[in-house]
Design an enzyme around this catalytic site. Sequence first.
Site, PDB file in Angstrom:
ATOM      1  N   GLU A 182       0.840  -1.193  -0.127  1.00 20.60           N
ATOM      2  CA  GLU A 182       0.018  -0.014   0.038  1.00 20.60           C
ATOM      3  C   GLU A 182       0.720   1.329  -0.010  1.00 20.60           C
ATOM      4  O   GLU A 182       1.596   1.493   1.094  1.00 20.60           O
ATOM      5  CB  GLU A 182      -0.800  -0.059   1.256  1.00 20.60           C
ATOM      6  CG  GLU A 182      -2.142  -0.685   0.998  1.00 20.60           C
ATOM      7  CD  GLU A 182      -2.895  -0.556   2.429  1.00 20.60           C
ATOM      8  OE1 GLU A 182      -3.071   0.666   2.973  1.00 20.60           O
ATOM      9  OE2 GLU A 182      -3.395  -1.210   3.264  1.00 20.60           O
ATOM     10  N   ASP A 185      -6.315   8.607  10.542  1.00 27.25           N
ATOM     11  CA  ASP A 185      -5.089   8.201  10.730  1.00 27.25           C
ATOM     12  C   ASP A 185      -4.832   8.686  12.307  1.00 27.25           C
ATOM     13  O   ASP A 185      -5.030   9.838  12.527  1.00 27.25           O
ATOM     14  CB  ASP A 185      -4.158   8.647   9.673  1.00 27.25           C
ATOM     15  CG  ASP A 185      -4.363   7.499   8.746  1.00 27.25           C
ATOM     16  OD1 ASP A 185      -4.467   6.582   8.473  1.00 27.25           O
ATOM     17  OD2 ASP A 185      -4.767   8.071   7.460  1.00 27.25           O
TER      18      ASP A 185
END
Lengths: 398, 252
Positions: B50, B61
């Site tokens: 990724e 996040d």
Amino acid sequence: MTGGVGGYPDARGRFGAFGGRYVPETLMGALKRLESEAREALADASFLARLDAELDRWVGRPSPLTPAPRLSAAWGVEVLLKREDLNHTGAHKINNALGQALLAQKMGAKRIVAETGAGQHGVASAAACARLGMGCRVYMGAVDVERQAPNVARMKLFGAEVVPVTAGDATLRAAIDEAMRDWVSDPLGTFYLLGSAVGPHPYPWLVRELQSVIGREARQQALATTGRLPDVVVACVGGGSNAIGAFAPFVEDDAVALLGVEAGGSGPGLGQHAATIVHGRPGVLHGTYSQLLQDEHGQIHETHSVSAGLDYPGVGPEHAHLAATGRATYTAATDTEALDALEEVARMEGILVALETAHAFAGARVWAAANPGKTVLICVSGRGDKDLGILQSVGRAG
Amino acid sequence: MSAARLEAAIRNPRGGHGIALMPYLTAGYPEREGFPELLARVGAIADAIEIGVPFTDPMADGTTIQETSRRALENGVTLPWILDTVKHTETPAACVLMSYFNPLLAYGLERLVVDAADAGVCGFIVPDLPLEEAGPFRELCEAQGLALVMLVTPVTAPERLKRVCAASSGFVYAVTVTGVTGTSADPAQLVAYLTRLRAVTNLPVCAGFGIRSREDVARLEGVAHGAIVGTAMLDALRDGRDPVRFLESLRS
């Protein structure tokens, strides 16, 4: 309780091309539940009676519509002031904070989180949570904690926990990022009490509905006072909650112009201002598709404004829609123009308005110069006591 | 068919391992200049990678990816640079771009899918693009054979889980905790959740969020097809540890 704004938003939370729900999957269930509970509450006579009673006896509504004769004479128009600065806690923010806090209580939320820029929404949330006996955590950019210290003290007195956010630009945008992260960590037990007409659906709609009390009262008061509707309604626009609340009940009155005034900061260059509709491009931030201040690669740009409450790179999606359709007009007032307007209103009418609100006066002044003899209704979104420190530091208060 | 290549890479881990390893790298972190080499070295051991497109406001996040994103932006990383880097880096691993939606919108979605396919990117993971908003981008991805990987979470309702999985391609990204990246998962509920998920999709399932150790990876063998290692991978890079040795340490 309806805003009655041309049927918007649609079922997907869209105001024309703008709005929607761009959030992590974790929040989708919570947003859908919030939407259905809010729809139910806003159609429930007993919920609305409780809200109205609190607005009446605790907030101090209705707020007056004050004629401003000296300002009117100076500008050559008839100026009417919708006095949200006289609300409990000193700004329009309490209309939304109280409504959402009542909704959170009804939904059985275990805890409430909120973000704040200038601190007005934080203070309103803290006060409403204290009133209802609920805990409240407020995320606030570290820069704003510094420049709005009196509001931090007020939140703490109301029993709220104030968490300074040092990430990102350490202003309102970073505070929203952090409040959303908190909510993502516990989407079922936490209620996110969002303070402006931004964010994922249903927030822009919910905040508009709760703030529309401003425009509904003002419309009735203008008719009662002057026998007619104003020619223009003017409000400052950061995220745009006082503006959408003032505008919504007038949207279908075609003869009434709507003017939003953004923060022009120190100039038109990227990073110098927070005039999102005037200078921005469409994009996605904080869960909604709207106008944004961003660079060519879609990175969100830092903003500048003397007023913490307007210092935000996005804007409510309904404003983006009203601008795109031409129903409302948006201009920018610079820091200096806003400070000048603040002084003028203080000296002429004995009203110290918030720095955010001062932008509305600066924009209204320009409109008045081009439209002599007309009636100008300005939303006085908040009072300026919180800004004394800034006013002194820029040499405007002795 | 890049989506098919991604799916195959996860179904058939290299070296006969029981579970595919998918590390996350923030593009251009820790250095922009050294990133192509890092990508090649990690790609030599990982089954898929990724590649995180940095964004100024990564709201899903935790602090680690907030910090690596900030550093990458300071290093001048942009989406055009990332596509160019992937295009010119030889790696057997399948590369997926993970990005918040706004940088993709700013690039232009029509142009993006063409350029991404040309660069050898297999697909996209977009954490702030839920099912209801994903339609137009999914159609563009499909037209280029690219995957649009959908995320599901432990709080996704059963009926919705089916619809989200049906809309996914390449694999299904199973967020293993309600929270931001870098927080830890409850092992007991994890197995039940992944089993429930595998019953509603024929796509491979990769588990992400909070996977830090060999034990975490081993626990997923047999219940997930792939393990996504994000925060722990970035922590290793931040601490100056060798990324290849770190990834090898996750293998039993």
